[in-house]
Write an enzyme that holds these catalytic residues in place. Sequence first.
Site, short mmCIF file in Angstrom:
data_model
loop_
_atom_site.label_atom_id
_atom_site.label_comp_id
_atom_site.label_asym_id
_atom_site.label_seq_id
_atom_site.Cartn_x
_atom_site.Cartn_y
_atom_site.Cartn_z
N ARG A 59 -0.74 -7.52 5.14
CA ARG A 59 -1.00 -6.26 4.11
C ARG A 59 -2.60 -5.88 4.43
NH1 ARG A 59 -5.34 -8.35 3.44
NH2 ARG A 59 -5.72 -7.14 1.63
N ARG A 102 5.78 1.02 2.50
CA ARG A 102 4.96 1.02 1.48
C ARG A 102 4.17 2.19 1.25
NH1 ARG A 102 0.54 -3.86 1.00
NH2 ARG A 102 0.55 -2.98 -1.29
N GLN A 112 -5.57 -11.57 -3.82
CA GLN A 112 -6.21 -11.31 -2.47
C GLN A 112 -7.47 -11.73 -2.29
OE1 GLN A 112 -4.25 -9.15 -4.30
NE2 GLN A 112 -2.84 -7.76 -2.76
N ASP A 133 -7.47 2.67 0.11
CA ASP A 133 -6.13 2.44 0.86
C ASP A 133 -5.76 4.17 1.15
OD1 ASP A 133 -4.28 -0.32 0.71
OD2 ASP A 133 -6.04 -0.10 -0.74
N ASN A 193 -7.36 2.21 -4.44
CA ASN A 193 -7.85 0.83 -3.83
C ASN A 193 -7.12 0.05 -4.49
OD1 ASN A 193 -8.98 -1.07 -1.88
ND2 ASN A 193 -10.48 -1.65 -3.42
O1 MRU Z 1 -1.63 -4.68 -1.80
P1 MRU Z 1 -2.68 -4.77 -0.47
O2 MRU Z 1 -3.13 -6.46 -0.45
O3 MRU Z 1 -2.28 -4.08 0.72
O4 MRU Z 1 -3.98 -3.85 -1.02
C1 MRU Z 1 -5.22 -4.04 -0.11
C2 MRU Z 1 -6.31 -3.37 -0.47
O5 MRU Z 1 -6.30 -2.85 -1.66
C3 MRU Z 1 -7.49 -3.29 0.08
O6 MRU Z 1 -8.83 -3.42 -0.61
C4 MRU Z 1 -7.34 -1.94 1.03
O7 MRU Z 1 -6.39 -1.99 1.69
C5 MRU Z 1 -8.76 -2.05 1.90
S1 MRU Z 1 -8.53 -3.08 3.38
C6 MRU Z 1 -8.58 -1.68 4.02
#
Ligand code: MRU
Length: 361
Positions: free
Chosen positions: A52, A90, A200, A241, A251
């Site tokens: 992820r 996704r 995370q 993102d 994000n």
């Molecule tokens: O759901 P995730 O863990 O994929 O979300 C990740 C995030 O929101 C990060 O902050 C984002 O991808 C930045 S890393 C480039």
Amino acid sequence: MQGNYKALWLNDDLFDECLEVIDQRQLPFVYDTRHLTNTEEVVNAIKNMTVRGAGVIGSVAAFGIYIAAIEVEGDYEALKEKAVLIRESRPTAVNLMWAVDKMMELLKDSDDLVDDARRFAIELNDEEALESQKIAEYGCNIIEDILKKSGKTEINILTHCNAGWLAVIDEGTALAPIYEAKRRGIDVHVWVDETRPRNQGASLTAWELSQSGIKHTIIADNTGGHLMQHGMVDMVIVGADRVSANGDVANKIGTYLKALAAHDNNVPFYVAIPTSTFDFEIRDGVKGIPIEERSADEVRFIKGVDSEGVVREVRITPEDSPAINYGFDVTPARLITGLITNRGVCEADFDKIQEKFKKSN
Ligand code: MRU
């Protein structure tokens, strides 16, 4: 680098080369990897968040096209169908669509799909790694400026979710300047938002910072505003993102609330991104960026390790209470101090972004 990065690497031990990835669902309790040997495994690894983070999702997608090319024995028409499956795994992180589209564009006239796909995937990822390094340098210059102006000896940075090397090869985005600060001998301490519901921050960012010996403190997501009111946060750095043409930033859910608190307390709020995270087709991010909705069980259940060292998932809500789980939110450009990019720092503003990224192309 040649296809060998911290969070993922090509593995040719098996008959057909595959992509080996760290299984991020098991961190920080267990370090384990998965071999992705076909399109279905690539798609599932993205969907179930074995991998992820916008950057790594894009990286896995690019290598996924290579693995699919092996699977379809070089048939471009068949590869197009596999590409659609990967592209739709996704919805919010635009790096996924960017990587698939770029690979398929590069391959459309190829007469050796498998070899070319492998080469293009490595080139694409090596470029991303260089961009991450650039973000580290530009971002750390800002850290130095803020520390100097504060007159303090230590800088306290708050971050949300995980935007380290587990999320973007090979240094991350938001954490890249922090790794650079350590290399430059700057005394940095990181407030790590736990980042419910999948944690995370508490599980991945804290694990990365522990690995690098960087001082950090895990906080409940609702703590940042209080710390800012009491001058305990000198700056916020997050990843993204998807960033729309006007500078709105999608994000991890909760980022918008951090931006509001930072704005209310005059705390600089930076977003670190590679060029691949821009979506120039969307002019209004708050209205236009697709927001992923994931299983309510991610809110209702939580994973941890019990006193016997066994990793367990437990329900934390009443059995019959409904829950809803939006994965991301959008921070309006007006709340963002600056975008830390591989081309330097840019205001979150349509014209400034056009100037730096579109007109100079
Ligand atoms: O759901 P995730 O863990 O994929 O979300 C990740 C995030 O929101 C990060 O902050 C984002 O991808 C930045 S890393 C480039």
